[in-house]
Write an enzyme that holds these catalytic residues in place. Structure first.
Site, PDB file in Angstrom:
ATOM      1  CB  CYS A 183      18.404  14.099  63.183  1.00 31.09           C
ATOM      2  SG  CYS A 183      18.888  15.779  63.672  1.00 31.09           S
TER       3      CYS A 183
ATOM      4  CG  HIS B 119      15.960  26.590  63.920  1.00 29.80           C
ATOM      5  ND1 HIS B 119      16.408  26.678  62.635  1.00 29.80           N
ATOM      6  CD2 HIS B 119      16.586  27.583  64.601  1.00 29.80           C
ATOM      7  CE1 HIS B 119      17.267  27.679  62.528  1.00 29.80           C
ATOM      8  NE2 HIS B 119      17.401  28.241  63.712  1.00 29.80           N
TER       9      HIS B 119
ATOM     10  CB  CYS C 251      25.020  18.910  63.046  1.00 30.16           C
ATOM     11  SG  CYS C 251      24.848  17.250  62.334  1.00 30.16           S
TER      12      CYS C 251
ATOM     13  CG  HIS D 222      18.581  28.090  57.709  1.00 25.85           C
ATOM     14  ND1 HIS D 222      19.628  27.429  58.313  1.00 25.85           N
ATOM     15  CD2 HIS D 222      17.451  27.555  58.213  1.00 25.85           C
ATOM     16  CE1 HIS D 222      19.137  26.518  59.148  1.00 25.85           C
ATOM     17  NE2 HIS D 222      17.815  26.585  59.108  1.00 25.85           N
TER      18      HIS D 222
ATOM     19  CD  GLU E 237      23.068  23.779  57.261  1.00 27.40           C
ATOM     20  OE1 GLU E 237      22.114  23.277  57.864  1.00 27.40           O
ATOM     21  OE2 GLU E 237      23.573  23.279  56.243  1.00 27.40           O
TER      22      GLU E 237
ATOM     23  CB  THR F 206      22.308  19.767  56.255  1.00 31.07           C
ATOM     24  OG1 THR F 206      21.805  20.666  57.243  1.00 31.07           O
ATOM     25  CG2 THR F 206      23.814  19.805  56.214  1.00 31.07           C
TER      26      THR F 206
ATOM     27  CB  SER G 274      12.021  23.727  62.267  1.00 30.15           C
ATOM     28  OG  SER G 274      12.375  22.490  61.684  1.00 30.15           O
TER      29      SER G 274
ATOM     30  CG  ASN H 178      14.216  19.362  59.725  1.00 30.43           C
ATOM     31  OD1 ASN H 178      13.288  18.659  60.093  1.00 30.43           O
ATOM     32  ND2 ASN H 178      15.086  19.919  60.559  1.00 30.43           N
TER      33      ASN H 178
HETATM   34  S1  SF4 Z   1      22.496  18.277  59.565  1.00 33.25           S
HETATM   35 FE1  SF4 Z   1      20.806  19.058  60.847  1.00 33.25          FE
HETATM   36  S2  SF4 Z   1      19.074  17.738  60.410  1.00 33.25           S
HETATM   37 FE2  SF4 Z   1      20.920  16.679  59.646  1.00 33.25          FE
HETATM   38  S3  SF4 Z   1      21.634  15.338  61.297  1.00 33.25           S
HETATM   39 FE3  SF4 Z   1      22.684  17.288  61.543  1.00 33.25          FE
HETATM   40  S4  SF4 Z   1      21.385  18.500  62.925  1.00 33.25           S
HETATM   41 FE4  SF4 Z   1      20.133  16.820  62.132  1.00 33.25          FE
END
Ligand code: SF4
Length: 316
Positions: A22, A51, A106, A134, A136, A174, A232, A234
């Site tokens: 992404c 990850h 991000c 996690h 995040e 996210t 990971s 996602n």
């Molecule tokens: S939030 Fe995570 S999965 Fe979504 S664009 Fe950003 S890095 Fe990628």
């Protein structure tokens, strides 16, 4: 030898579209690359930049050193914060240590942090839908530890008790499973009529698109292989999405991990990759499947993902 024989035969591969990197992951990797170019090796990175073990090993070969915490970084060094984001306490620690920080968080994670700060400044309780362990979530909770309550599932949503039921909001990790997160938010909404929602969905575009792409091909697959590392979020969610659609699914960190037994009798194989898994690993996996017999590869069309994020000023 028997496993090889049983796993061979003609196959169809259906590639989910979109899959793999992404915009946030591409940016994070580029941040480390540029930092190595600009400041020279070593560049320290707190936690895995994204990850994925292959991405991490590749950057290590180029001069990155991955650490768990800021106190492992020699004073005066360059430190990159990973894509999942960090709490204000970690930023303060890096500053106190005299580190030169380059932030690869991000921007979509930063947006969630900003929402949490906004709600906290008006003393709201923020239900953070996500997995407590996690990274995040760890970073987001750190924005307002006294005001954020992590809600991991529907049962937790049904029993959580805020300080003031009239002053509540929610935010999301996210990279959750979209339908599961929506269910949790629905329970919170039904219990708290005053609940404030995020201005736009916190589950990011990449997570949403990759899960939809799996649902689109699931009905045509005997088995779905998800390229991604076990930590990971996602990638794990992609496995779950396929399983909820009634398709057996396996996470594969690398083509070499592929268990031939799982391929026996599987003629139509779906392949996707989590947002942190490099596209080359998908190519390798498809190459391996091609080594087991004649292969046709199909890929449904999808709108291209055009999002790009600008780099932090320290490396742009
Ligand atoms: S939030 Fe995570 S999965 Fe979504 S664009 Fe950003 S890095 Fe990628």
């Amino acid at each position: 030898m028997d496993a090889w024989a049983a796993a061979t035969g003609p196959r169809e591969v259906l590639l989910a579209n979109p899959r793999s990197f992404c915009a946030g992951v591409e940016r994070a990797i580029e941040v480390v690359d540029r930092a190595l170019e600009r400041f020279g090796a070593p560049v320290y990175v707190r936690r895995q930049i994204v990850h994925n073990t292959h991405v991490v090993h590749d950057l290590e070969r180029r001069g990155a050193i991955f650490v768990g915490e800021v106190d492992e970084v020699p004073p005066g060094s360059v430190l990159v914060f990973a894509a999942h984001g960090v709490s204000p306490a970690v930023r303060a620690e890096a500053e106190a240590r005299g580190l030169r920080v380059v932030d690869a968080t991000c921007p979509l994670v930063t947006k969630v942090h900003t929402e949490v700060r906004r709600h906290s400044s008006r003393e709201a309780t923020v239900f953070l839908i996500g997995h407590a362990d996690h990274e995040e979530v760890e970073g987001t909770v750190g924005e307002a530890p006294a005001d954020v309550v992590v809600v991991e599932d529907v049962a937790a949503a049904a029993r959580v008790v805020p300080r003031d039921a009239g002053n509540v909001a929610y935010a999301m990790q996210t990279t959750l499973a979209v339908d599961e997160a929506t269910e949790i938010a629905d329970v919170l909404r039904s219990r708290f009529p005053e609940l404030q929602a995020p201005k736009s969905d916190d589950i990011c575009y990449a997570t949403t698109n990759r899960q939809r792409a799996v649902r689109d091909i699931a009905a045509d697959c005997d088995l779905l292989l998800v390229v991604g590392s076990p930590n990971s979020s996602n990638s794990l969610r992609l496995v779950e999405v396929a399983q909820r659609e009634g398709v057996p699914a396996r996470l594969v960190d690398h083509a070499a991990d592929l268990d031939l037994h799982t391929l026996v009798g599987m003629r139509r194989i779906g392949v996707t990759a989590g947002a942190s898994a490099p596209p080359t690993l998908v190519d390798e996996l498809v190459g391996c499947l091609g080594g087991l017999g004649p292969l046709t590869v199909d890929e449904p069309s999808a709108d291209p993902e055009v999002l790009r994020f600008t780099l932090p000023k320290e490396v742009s």
